[in-house]
Motif scaffolding. Structure first.
Motif, PDB file in Angstrom:
ATOM      1  N   ARG A 163     -32.026   2.780  14.036  1.00 41.72           N
ATOM      2  CA  ARG A 163     -31.690   1.380  14.297  1.00 41.72           C
ATOM      3  C   ARG A 163     -32.903   0.486  13.985  1.00 41.72           C
ATOM      4  O   ARG A 163     -32.777  -0.671  13.651  1.00 41.72           O
ATOM      5  N   ALA A 164     -34.072   1.103  14.158  1.00 38.67           N
ATOM      6  CA  ALA A 164     -35.271   0.274  13.971  1.00 38.67           C
ATOM      7  C   ALA A 164     -36.420   1.110  13.429  1.00 38.67           C
ATOM      8  O   ALA A 164     -36.448   2.324  13.582  1.00 38.67           O
ATOM      9  N   LEU A 165     -37.363   0.392  12.793  1.00 43.27           N
ATOM     10  CA  LEU A 165     -38.587   1.043  12.322  1.00 43.27           C
ATOM     11  C   LEU A 165     -39.686   0.686  13.324  1.00 43.27           C
ATOM     12  O   LEU A 165     -39.952  -0.491  13.578  1.00 43.27           O
ATOM     13  N   CYS A 166     -40.272   1.721  13.939  1.00 45.73           N
ATOM     14  CA  CYS A 166     -41.365   1.449  14.871  1.00 45.73           C
ATOM     15  C   CYS A 166     -42.617   1.179  14.051  1.00 45.73           C
ATOM     16  O   CYS A 166     -43.077   2.038  13.310  1.00 45.73           O
ATOM     17  N   HIS A 167     -43.155  -0.046  14.213  1.00 39.48           N
ATOM     18  CA  HIS A 167     -44.308  -0.427  13.386  1.00 39.48           C
ATOM     19  C   HIS A 167     -45.572   0.292  13.793  1.00 39.48           C
ATOM     20  O   HIS A 167     -46.496   0.422  13.012  1.00 39.48           O
ATOM     21  N   CYS A 168     -45.618   0.784  15.074  1.00 37.92           N
ATOM     22  CA  CYS A 168     -46.872   1.417  15.502  1.00 37.92           C
ATOM     23  C   CYS A 168     -47.035   2.801  14.903  1.00 37.92           C
ATOM     24  O   CYS A 168     -48.154   3.266  14.719  1.00 37.92           O
ATOM     25  N   CYS A 169     -45.945   3.473  14.605  1.00 34.99           N
ATOM     26  CA  CYS A 169     -46.110   4.816  14.033  1.00 34.99           C
ATOM     27  C   CYS A 169     -45.283   5.010  12.771  1.00 34.99           C
ATOM     28  O   CYS A 169     -45.212   6.116  12.234  1.00 34.99           O
ATOM     29  N   ASN A 170     -44.673   3.920  12.345  1.00 33.18           N
ATOM     30  CA  ASN A 170     -43.930   3.946  11.083  1.00 33.18           C
ATOM     31  C   ASN A 170     -42.801   4.990  11.069  1.00 33.18           C
ATOM     32  O   ASN A 170     -42.632   5.736  10.106  1.00 33.18           O
ATOM     33  N   LYS A 171     -42.055   5.040  12.206  1.00 30.10           N
ATOM     34  CA  LYS A 171     -40.950   5.996  12.309  1.00 30.10           C
ATOM     35  C   LYS A 171     -39.632   5.233  12.412  1.00 30.10           C
ATOM     36  O   LYS A 171     -39.557   4.218  13.119  1.00 30.10           O
ATOM     37  N   ASN A 172     -38.619   5.759  11.738  1.00 29.71           N
ATOM     38  CA  ASN A 172     -37.275   5.219  11.905  1.00 29.71           C
ATOM     39  C   ASN A 172     -36.646   5.903  13.105  1.00 29.71           C
ATOM     40  O   ASN A 172     -36.655   7.135  13.185  1.00 29.71           O
ATOM     41  N   LEU A 173     -36.148   5.102  14.037  1.00 31.44           N
ATOM     42  CA  LEU A 173     -35.625   5.704  15.261  1.00 31.44           C
ATOM     43  C   LEU A 173     -34.268   5.142  15.633  1.00 31.44           C
ATOM     44  O   LEU A 173     -33.990   3.952  15.419  1.00 31.44           O
ATOM     45  N   CYS A 174     -33.425   6.024  16.204  1.00 29.68           N
ATOM     46  CA  CYS A 174     -32.129   5.587  16.724  1.00 29.68           C
ATOM     47  C   CYS A 174     -32.375   4.864  18.053  1.00 29.68           C
ATOM     48  O   CYS A 174     -33.469   4.971  18.602  1.00 29.68           O
ATOM     49  N   PRO A 175     -31.407   4.129  18.584  1.00 29.32           N
ATOM     50  CA  PRO A 175     -31.664   3.353  19.818  1.00 29.32           C
ATOM     51  C   PRO A 175     -32.185   4.209  20.962  1.00 29.32           C
ATOM     52  O   PRO A 175     -33.145   3.821  21.641  1.00 29.32           O
ATOM     53  N   ASP A 176     -31.575   5.394  21.179  1.00 30.45           N
ATOM     54  CA  ASP A 176     -32.019   6.259  22.294  1.00 30.45           C
ATOM     55  C   ASP A 176     -33.465   6.700  22.119  1.00 30.45           C
ATOM     56  O   ASP A 176     -34.262   6.651  23.050  1.00 30.45           O
ATOM     57  N   HIS A 177     -33.778   7.142  20.912  1.00 30.88           N
ATOM     58  CA  HIS A 177     -35.142   7.627  20.683  1.00 30.88           C
ATOM     59  C   HIS A 177     -36.154   6.496  20.639  1.00 30.88           C
ATOM     60  O   HIS A 177     -37.326   6.693  20.968  1.00 30.88           O
ATOM     61  N   LEU A 178     -35.701   5.315  20.230  1.00 37.94           N
ATOM     62  CA  LEU A 178     -36.604   4.150  20.253  1.00 37.94           C
ATOM     63  C   LEU A 178     -36.986   3.841  21.702  1.00 37.94           C
ATOM     64  O   LEU A 178     -38.152   3.610  22.026  1.00 37.94           O
ATOM     65  N   LYS A 179     -35.951   3.897  22.607  1.00 32.59           N
ATOM     66  CA  LYS A 179     -36.219   3.619  24.024  1.00 32.59           C
ATOM     67  C   LYS A 179     -37.136   4.701  24.620  1.00 32.59           C
ATOM     68  O   LYS A 179     -38.096   4.411  25.339  1.00 32.59           O
ATOM     69  N   GLU A 180     -36.806   5.966  24.261  1.00 29.96           N
ATOM     70  CA  GLU A 180     -37.613   7.089  24.749  1.00 29.96           C
ATOM     71  C   GLU A 180     -39.069   6.946  24.292  1.00 29.96           C
ATOM     72  O   GLU A 180     -40.015   7.134  25.062  1.00 29.96           O
TER      73      GLU A 180
END
Ligand SMILES: [Zn+2]
Ligand SMILES: [Zn+2]
Length: 234
Positions: free
Chosen positions: A15-32
């Motif tokens: 759902r999103a790209l985490c800018h701090c570690c450059n990972k694409n994450l689904c909503p659950d894993h983004l929250k985790e």
């Protein structure tokens, strides 16, 4: 089409790209992922507060007293060294004074012998009398001067070199806070609602209880709870 979540076991779409570690994450894993980072900041806050408390509880007078013992020992040793040197020179002075008297006594003894011979032989000449007078005058002048002034003692002041004692001048390297996220915004914290965690002359690290208004801060900012503010000195 969004790429799959970067967590290996996860089959969902990111759902999103985490800018701090450059990972694409689904909503659950983004929250985790977010929760995991959040949970790591709290122990750090405790660490910072512990350091602050340790510093506040520090008894500087005790530390000064502890370090001063070296100064006191230096003073004591130096006094002892001066006393030792003084005693050495005092003995030298005694020896020289006694030697001086001994030398004069020896000269007088020799003149006495010479005079006795002249008397016994009855062979004294005018020149002998003149020579004896001159020697007696010399000795008298010497003894008078010795009686009045003793022997000459020249003293020079003890010069103390400042480098004999070095006291560490500890300049702490300013902590580089620039590796943390840049300034977000300035706030009025004059009402004490903003407990300061730490500060230097440029930044304040504040803890805020109401983080909802900051939840649009980018991920790489020090998360919802910790906000770094630049101090504006007006
Ligand atoms: Zn990340
Ligand atoms: Zn996932």
């Amino acid at each position: 089409m969004p790429p799959p979540c970067d967590i290996e076991t996860c089959k969902r779409k990111s759902r999103a790209l985490c800018h701090c570690c450059n990972k694409n994450l689904c909503p659950d894993h983004l929250k985790e992922h977010d929760d995991s980072i959040n949970s790591q900041i709290h122990p750090l806050v405790d660490n910072i507060n512990n350091l602050d408390n340790q510093l506040s509880a520090l008894n500087v007078d005790e530390i000064i007293d502890k370090c001063r013992q070296k100064l006191d020992k230096w003073r004591h040793d130096s006094h002892k060294e001066i006393d030792r040197f003084y005693q050495e020179k005092y003995q030298e002075l005694q020896q020289r004074c006694i030697e001086r008297v001994g030398q004069k006594r020896k000269t007088i003894h020799q003149i006495k012998l010479k005079t006795n011979v002249l008397i016994q032989e009855q062979e004294a000449t005018y020149d002998d009398i003149s020579s004896l007078k001159s020697i007696i005058n010399d000795i008298k002048r010497d003894i008078d001067q010795y009686e009045e002034n003793g022997i000459s003692v020249d003293v020079y002041p003890l010069i103390i070199n400042n480098n004999l004692i070095y006291i560490e001048n500890w300049i702490m390297n300013e902590i580089d806070l620039s590796t943390l996220s840049s300034l977000y915004r300035t706030i009025d914290c004059s009402n004490n609602d903003w407990p300061i965690l730490t500060s230097n002359n440029r930044f304040l690290l504040l803890k805020t209880n109401t983080y909802h208004e900051y939840d649009h801060i980018p991920m790489d900012i020090v998360l919802q709870y910790l906000i770094l503010y630049q101090i504006n000195i007006n």
